[in-house]
Every structure is written in structure tokens, then in C-alpha cells.
Write an enzyme that holds these catalytic residues in place. Structure first.
Site, PDB file in Angstrom:
ATOM      1  N   GLU A  78      12.067  11.151 -12.690  1.00  0.00           N
ATOM      2  CA  GLU A  78      10.948  11.827 -11.961  1.00  0.00           C
ATOM      3  C   GLU A  78      11.140  13.056 -12.168  1.00  0.00           C
ATOM      4  OE1 GLU A  78      10.460  11.173  -8.021  1.00  0.00           O
ATOM      5  OE2 GLU A  78      10.614   8.877  -8.082  1.00  0.00           O
ATOM      6  N   HIS A 132       4.970  15.709  -7.928  1.00  0.00           N
ATOM      7  CA  HIS A 132       5.909  15.092  -8.409  1.00  0.00           C
ATOM      8  C   HIS A 132       5.356  13.684  -9.219  1.00  0.00           C
ATOM      9  CE1 HIS A 132       6.072  12.948  -4.696  1.00  0.00           C
ATOM     10  NE2 HIS A 132       6.265  11.963  -5.247  1.00  0.00           N
ATOM     11  N   HIS A 188       5.913   9.565 -10.482  1.00  0.00           N
ATOM     12  CA  HIS A 188       6.629   8.282 -10.271  1.00  0.00           C
ATOM     13  C   HIS A 188       6.691   7.608 -11.502  1.00  0.00           C
ATOM     14  CE1 HIS A 188       5.449   7.879  -5.571  1.00  0.00           C
ATOM     15  NE2 HIS A 188       6.262   8.812  -5.663  1.00  0.00           N
ATOM     16  N   ASP A 215       8.115  11.126   0.520  1.00  0.00           N
ATOM     17  CA  ASP A 215       6.938  11.948   0.110  1.00  0.00           C
ATOM     18  C   ASP A 215       6.173  12.312   1.435  1.00  0.00           C
ATOM     19  OD1 ASP A 215       7.546  11.685  -2.600  1.00  0.00           O
ATOM     20  OD2 ASP A 215       6.242   9.867  -2.738  1.00  0.00           O
TER      21      ASP A 215
END
Length: 741
Positions: free
Chosen positions: A615, A679, A681, A693
Site C-alpha cells: 500500500e 492511500h 488498496h 480508514d
């Protein structure tokens, strides 16, 4: 020297002879004779013409011509005559009447004084050969050229109204300049009678004519009658009816007849009328004397009363004795003709809305108006102040009056055609002008913000206009910025503005654009905000000219626009910077609207791909409007170097992040802010928030929301990207961007 070269005295004639006699290359022309008299040099030449197999006009492979030069005056343009007895008569760019030596050909339209400066003998011969080739192909008169005149004119000048030539005309101007008269006509009767000359105006319209070669200019009524009969109109019969009308008999001894004859013209036999030609003649006698020459009136010497002659008969008239003076005729411009003279591509009027009639607005609108662009509805709630006259269209006499109203008057005086309107109001508080402002916004093809106010730009973005644009100067007045939506408004002008803030903070070509504000302000009044920056008018006019040109391009183009012009006052050099407008994804809940640009999504996808199985992430940068409840995400920054990345988690670091955010804020004059986190995944994990999250989003709400700022979180997955925005007391909005949309 060859004896033939000795014969001419004209410089250009000598050059032609030298070329034809001495050129080592075949000149495709043969000099057959050279002669001269006390006044002229005469060259007879046979040209070899390059022809297509199919010819519209029967031009021959060899054409005899005669060139006549003034022997002692090279400023006198040479005459070009066709020596062919059966050369086609009546073609455009020729004369209808044969002269001694041949039929005159119209080889050039340029002013001879300009053409002669670099016209060699070879260039003259080649120009004539090309003319014959074009004539053969039927292309000597281009489809984009105005129709040819039917006769020449000269002497005095008649200024006629714009638009269609119908209805009554009235004298609006009489001016005597160095013995020549300028006479202006209008379609409306002037409030004050124009003195100096008393004209009786006769305005017949002839049947439509196919444009053709020039006819000889009539200088007496008999020649004019014969020409009009050739055009299918009995001028004398109609003129007699006019002379005998009660209106003309009244005061006939004191009025001079002026004939203004309109001749509609068309390009082809079956084509429509394109433009009329207007002939103007004055006769060297009074209207009463004209009636007597025509043998239809009589004037009592004692009383000066003119009446119809009881047994008068126009067949007794001595028409050749009625001498006439031909006038030059020019037509006042409307926007359509102005566009033609300005080289504008579009053919129709374009209703435009302008917000701001100040330094940039008044000048750009005026330049655009002079190019036939408009009509304009001008919105500005300010009055004209003395210092405005340095850089604005408004002049000293308008000080104290509304800028918009004064500009409306100035615009409507550019051409005879007006149609521009003023809305002297502030867009945020239009008051009694609210309906007019709303109508102008809805009816304009493009609404342009010239106010240099981010608040006004935001207001425009929210209005139901067909297309929004903004033009403004950088802080020191040396840069011009133009932002414009496309016709579908896929990206709103405030969203382009957000991309502009990102570009000026990051593009090397725009370095210092928003940080170059001048400090030498001038106080023009006694209120604390009564400050103005010095800005030379030449600098302003240069940039305004570019902006006016861009307005013209926007009318013709469907594309969105983001351009910056950077002027160096020291040299006058201008650098154009063109930035592609990024598409955006827009989401709205209630009064809250947010957008994220394609560039943000593509950046997240690229960084996600580089991270491989891990990630990754970073922070989001954007701008917002607390009054309008609008926020835009314009950038996704990569993970700081001290971030922690793994296949199942990402912890964003902070090394060098604060200086980077501060640098972006400084470069954008404080308009760019940190507004959230993003961010990725990895793999097939959906781009939807996990429990962790949700904790990040709650953290953003606590720290950014409590400060009154919007806060964003974005997740970039394999197939799509998810975005959520929150704003205290405004709500929460979510959206999904499918990759490859």
C-alpha cells in the site's frame, strides 16, 4: 546596349524590356515592338499562358497585350491592355469600354505606390501571365472577395447608413474640406436641421445586376440614362416623376439635386444578391434648373415659384448638357462589416456578458467591439474615478458616472449599430437590476469575468450561463490569465481556477507569477482601501489585445482554455504558456459541491502501480470557498520518505511534508491547502474504507473540521477510486471514479 532597351524612358518599362531581351532564361513572353511619344512609352508583348485543359473563359495559349507607361513619372501606374479584338467583354477585372489600343485589364488591387516599390520587369510580366491563367480558370475573382464595382467614382464623399438600403434618407452631416464635400446620410431625421448645403435627395433602386467588368463612368445625364437602360431601368422617366412631386417643387430654386442610385448585385446568374453598389451624382444646377433642362418645370422669376410646365415634354430634353459629378460612396459599419474588416471568421453576432468595466474589461470589450464581436451587456457597480482614466476607456468627462453606463455609450458610438447595454450593479447585490442581470446571464453565449475577483469568478461558476470565462492580470500587471469553460461546461471556471493555482505553484514557466506583486501602491482617495498600483498603459494595452484575441478564438472554439501570457516590460517580449485543462469529477449534496481532477486520480494510480504489492499514499492538496461551500482537490502528493508501507497497511510519514505544503501555499498566494489523505488498496481489495480508514476520516474531521475547513479521504484501488468529503455543518459527500472512465 540593345537599341530596344534604349527606346523607353520609364524605369519600369526599361526593366521589362531588359528582362524580355536579355534574360538567359526563357521569359514566356516576347517583345514585339517598342514605341513612344511625348508622354508615354508603349510596349507590345505576346505572352505565353499556362492553361488548364478545361477553361471557364476562352483565354488562348498566346495573348497579345500592350503596356503603357508614363515616360517621365514612375509613380503613374502602367496601363495593361488586351490587344485581342475578340477578347471576352464584360468579364470581372476588365473594363467594358475599349480604349485606343485595346481593352483595359485590372491586374492589381493594391495601391500602386506600395506595389511599385519591389515590382521588377520580371515580376510585372509574371503577374500579368498569372492573371490570364486565373481568368481562364474562372478564379481571377475569389469566392471570398467582395463583388466588383460596376463603375468608378471620385471627387466628393457620400457616407451612407449601414445595413439594408431602404426607406428615406436624411442629411446628417455636411463638411467642406479643402474644397471637397463630405455628406453624411442617416435613416432617421435629425433633431436639428443640417445647414451649409440644401440637397434634394433622389434615391431610386435599379434591378439586380450580375457583377461584371467596369463600365465607363457617366459624366452627363445622357450617359447615365443609357447605362441605366442597359440595366433595365428608365432613369429619366422616374427622375421626372420625382422632380414633379409637390415635395420637390417646393423650394426647388434653392436646392441642389443629388442622385443616390442603389444597384443590387449578385455573384452568379441564379445566386442571391450579396451587396448593393451605390452611385452618387450631383448636378451643377438647382432642382428648378434641372426641371427646366428636362422641359418639365417652369420657375416664375419674381416669386421663385416652381410649377409643372403645362406643355412640357421630356423628349425635348438635352440630356448630354446635364453634367454630373460622381461621388465616392462609403457605408457606415455595422458589426457584420466590422468583422469582415477585422478578419474575424464568424459571420453572426454573439451576445456576450462582461462583468467588470475597469482596466482590463473596458479595453478588452472595446477592442472586441471594434472587431465586430458583440453585442455586450456590461455589468459594473462602480463609478468612474479620476485615476481610472489613465488605463480605462472612460474619459475625464465620465468621472463620477457609472463605469458600465459610460462604457455602453462609448461602445454604441463605435459603429452606427448599437445594441450594447449597461447594468450598473454589483452582481452580489443587483437590486432593481436583478432581472436584467439574470436575463443577460441566460442569453449570453459567453459570460466573461473581468473583475479580477475570485469571489466574482465563483459567482459566475454557479450561474446558469451557457459558458463562463475569466480574464485577469497577475499581481504586478505583467501577466495575463484567461480561463474558459468549454461549451458543455464539463469543467466549470472555478474548477479551472483551482487547476490554475496548482500550476502557478508547480510549473517552472509560471515561477513567481503570483508572488510578483508590486509594493509601490498609490493612494487615490482617503479611505483605507483606496489604493491602486502603477501600470503603464502600453503594457495594459498589449495584454488586453491578447485577451480580446482570445475572446474571438473562444467564439469559434468549443474547447476549454487555460492560458497565461507573460510580458517582460524591459523588452516587450511575451511568452505564452498553455496548460491543458484537466477533466474533473464533480459531486454535490445540498449546497455542498466538491470536485477531484483527473490528474489527481491518474497520480494516485501511477504511485499505486509503482508501490507494487505494498500500500502507498500521501496527502491531498486543494482549494475551497467557505462562502459558496465548494472545494476542489487538485493534487495527490506522494508518500514522504519516512512513510511505512506494507501489503496490508500504510502509515504516512511527515518528512519534508510541511515545507512542501508551505511552498505550495506561497506559490499560489495562499490558495492551496492541505485538505486530506489518500492511500491505495493493493490487489483486488475494493477501494472502500476499512475500519482503520474510518478512523483516519474521523481524525480528519476532528482536526480539519473543527477549524472550519473541508476534509477529504481518497482510496485508490485496482478498478476504481473512492472519495469522501466532509464539511462541518454542510454534510458529507461520497463518489466513485471508475478507472478508464
Amino acid at each position: 546596349m540593345d537599341a530596344a532597351f534604349e527606346a523607353p524612358r520609364s524605369r519600369l518599362a526599361c526593366s521589362v524590356v531588359r528582362y524580355l531581351v536579355e534574360s538567359p532564361n526563357h521569359p514566356y513572353a516576347t517583345l514585339t515592338s517598342v514605341s513612344r511619344d511625348e508622354t508615354f512609352d508603349v510596349l507590345d508583348i505576346e505572352l505565353e499562358i499556362e492553361l488548364e485543359q478545361r477553361r471557364e473563359v476562352p483565354i488562348r495559349p498566346r495573348e497579345p497585350i500592350r503596356l503603357i507607361f508614363m515616360s517621365s513619372d514612375d509613380d503613374w501606374q502602367p496601363r495593361v491592355l488586351s490587344r485581342r479584338e475578340d477578347f471576352p467583354v464584360g468579364m470581372v477585372h476588365t473594363n467594358l469600354d475599349r480604349e485606343a489600343g485595346g481593352l483595359a485589364l485590372c491586374i492589381w488591387e493594391e495601391a500602386w505606390s506600395d506595389l511599385a516599390t519591389n515590382l521588377t520587369g520580371q515580376a510585372l510580366i509574371e503577374r500579368i501571365r498569372t492573371w490570364f491563367s486565373l481568368m481562364a480558370a474562372g478564379a481571377v475573382h475569389g469566392d471570398d472577395q467582395l463583388l466588383e464595382p460596376l463603375i468608378h467614382s471620385s471627387s466628393h464623399t457620400l457616407i451612407i447608413p449601414s445595413g439594408e438600403m431602404c426607406g428615406s434618407w436624411y442629411t446628417s452631416l455636411v463638411f467642406n474640406h479643402n474644397g471637397l464635400i463630405t455628406l453624411g446620410m442617416s435613416k432617421e431625421k435629425p433633431e436639428k436641421e443640417v445647414t451649409g448645403h440644401s440637397f434634394a435627395i433622389y434615391t431610386p433602386q435599379l434591378p439586380s445586376q450580375l457583377h461584371r467588368g467596369l463600365a465607363g463612368t457617366p459624366y452627363d445625364l445622357d450617359a447615365l440614362q443609357r447605362l441605366c437602360l442597359d440595366f433595365g431601368f428608365d432613369l429619366v422617366e422616374d427622375l421626372v416623376r420625382w422632380v414633379l412631386s409637390p415635395e420637390q417643387l417646393s423650394g426647388a430654386p434653392n436646392r441642389q439635386p443629388i442622385l443616390i442610385i442603389t444597384v443590387p448585385k449578385r455573384r452568379t446568374e441564379e445566386g442571391p444578391d450579396e451587396q448593393p453598389e451605390v452611385w452618387c451624382y450631383t448636378l451643377g444646377q438647382s432642382l428648378a434648373e434641372l426641371g427646366e433642362r428636362l422641359d418639365v418645370t417652369i420657375t416664375e422669376p419674381k416669386t421663385g415659384l416652381t410649377t409643372a410646365k403645362l406643355f412640357g415634354n421630356v423628349s425635348n430634353a438635352d440630356l448630354p448638357s446635364v453634367h454630373m459629378v460622381p461621388w465616392r460612396v462609403v457605408q457606415r459599419l455595422n458589426r457584420a462589416m466590422a468583422r469582415h474588416f477585422a478578419g474575424m471568421a464568424h459571420k453572426t453576432d454573439t451576445p456576450l456578458l462582461a462583468i467588470g468595466a475597469g482596466a482590463i474589461g473596458s479595453n478588452v470589450i472595446m477592442m472586441a467591439t471594434r472587431s465586430g464581436i458583440g453585442p455586450w451587456a456590461v455589468v459594473d457597480g462602480d463609478i468612474t474615478l479620476p485615476h481610472n482614466t489613465v488605463r480605462q476607456v472612460q474619459r475625464n468627462g465620465s468621472v463620477g458616472l457609472p463605469k458600465a453606463s459610460v462604457l455602453e455609450i462609448e461602445l454604441n458610438h463605435v459603429f452606427e449599430e448599437g445594441g450594447n447595454t449597461a447594468i450598473p450593479a454589483n452582481v452580489f447585490a443587483p437590486g432593481e437590476h436583478a432581472d436584467a442581470l439574470d436575463a443577460a446571464a441566460r442569453n449570453s453565449e459567453i459570460a466573461v469575468d473581468f473583475s479580477a475577483s475570485p469571489a466574482v469568478l465563483g459567482w459566475l461558476s454557479d450561474q446558469p450561463v451557457r459558458r463562463g470565462a475569466s480574464a485577469f492580470f497577475g499581481p504586478d500587471g505583467s501577466d495575463l490569465v484567461v480561463l474558459a469553460e468549454n461549451k458543455s461546461r464539463a469543467v466549470r471556471v472555478d474548477e479551472i481556477e483551482a487547476q490554475y493555482f496548482w500550476s502557478v505553484a508547480t510549473e517552472p514557466e509560471l515561477n513567481g507569477h503570483l508572488s510578483a506583486a508590486r509594493l509601490d501602491s498609490i493612494r487615490y482617495a482617503n479611505a483605507c482601501q483606496d489604493l491602486s498600483r502603477p501600470l503603464p498603459p502600453w503594457q495594459l494595452q498589449t495584454l488586453c489585445g491578447l485577451a480580446a484575441g482570445q475572446i474571438a478564438q473562444l467564439i469559434e472554439s468549443d474547447q476549454a482554455c487555460f492560458k497565461v501570457w507573460r510580458l517582460k516590460p524591459e523588452t516587450g517580449a511575451v511568452q505564452a504558456v498553455v496548460i491543458p485543462v484537466q477533466q474533473v469529477h464533480r459531486y454535490q449534496v445540498g449546497s455542498m459541491r466538491v470536485s477531484i481532477s483527473d490528474d489527481v486520480v491518474s497520480t494516485m494510480r501511477e504511485l499505486r502501480s509503482k508501490a507494487g504489492r505494498n500500500e502507498t499514499g500521501g496527502v491531498l492538496v486543494g482549494t475551497f470557498d467557505l462562502v459558496r461551500n465548494v472545494a476542489h482537490v487538485v493534487a495527490a502528493l506522494p508518500a514522504p520518505t519516512d512513510s511505512k508501507q506494507a501489503p496490508t497497511y500504510f502509515i504516512r510519514g511527515k518528512k519534508d511534508l510541511k515545507p512542501r505544503i508551505e511552498e505550495l501555499a506561497a506559490g499560489s498566494a495562499g490558495r492551496l491547502h492541505y485538505i486530506g489523505e489518500w492511500h491505495s488498496h493493493p490487489g483486488a481489495v475494493p477501494a472502500r474504507p476499512s475500519d482503520d480508514d474510518e478512523g483516519v476520516f474521523a481524525h480528519l474531521e476532528t482536526h480539519l473540521g473543527s477549524a472550519g475547513s473541508p476534509y477529504f479521504m481518497a482510496i485508490c484501488g485496482e478498478r476504481d477510486s473512492w472519495i469522501r468529503a466532509g464539511w462541518t455543518e454542510r454534510g458529507v459527500v461520497e463518489g466513485v471514479v471508475t478507472h478508464g472512465h
